[in-house]
Design an enzyme around this catalytic site. Sequence first.
Site: not given
Length: 323
Positions: A165, A191
């Site tokens: 990501s 994350y």
Amino acid sequence: MAAREPLSTSFTAATTAAEVVRDVDLTGVRAIVTGASSGIGIETARALTEAGARVTLAVRNTAAGDAVAATIESSTGRIRPRVVRLDLADRATVASFVEAWSGPLHLLINNAGVVTGGLERTREGWELQFATNHLGHLALAMGLHDALALGASERDGARIISVSSTAHMRSGIDFDDLHFERRRYDPQIAYAQSKTANSLFAVEATRLWASDGIVANAVNPGGVATGLQRNFTAQQKRSLDAAEAAGVFTYKTLQQGAATTMVAAVAPQFAHSGGRYLDDSQEAYTVPNDADLAQHPHGVKEWALDPALAKRLWAVSTDLLST
């Protein structure tokens, strides 16, 4: 890090997964897609099935997986995907999945991921996002290594795709406190760390396994509205809105979000070339670790491709998994 010319393809940010595989024949290919009961995992599995691959949906919720398998069978007219339970945060289910697999494997799509709104831990005490997004996928890939090597010998190579990501640009790996035992917990940083880990996995897996015909690449699917956002806190939602407003990303459809995964899975440019990070269906350009995300929304930071960091993370992670 030595500079290298990024690999390019004819596809773009607007390309869909179906368009990537339009002229691709995957008959005889066996593929696993983790997290294939929702989001881009569904579209990845659909595109693979449409191209003729025999797909296994590795999912936590098998009822949801069965429903997806039925819709894929109906929409493609191809062989219904198999559904097998897999909880990446539970080492026992990973071991069971690996033990039950037999025969060759040609494509392993490490697509599943979690986002938490607060600190959650596994039974081992590991921070949940790192444990699921990175450690679980590492254990799965290691357990399936021999199957991938067999698949590679059958079809001139096997591929692993690790879904990362743009969030990786927010954090490298904190080797001194991987599981937030001392620092203040920030779910966005947690994350981000897991997404950097996804990219570093591809680097080290390729170094270790390329001689077996196995390569791994990381991909950024781009901004896609999926179930990942369901646990966002108000702060996380504000941060996402601010990033969109700053031009860090433009929302894609699910089909467009799955396209870069499919490029890594089938494009000839990546058949024998691994340890790369793709964005918008191209290999991304590398930026310094202090680069601003808003200025480089399609770049990849050096810390996500650093061979020394990748080797260190692999060693630390495998030590954790062996306890």
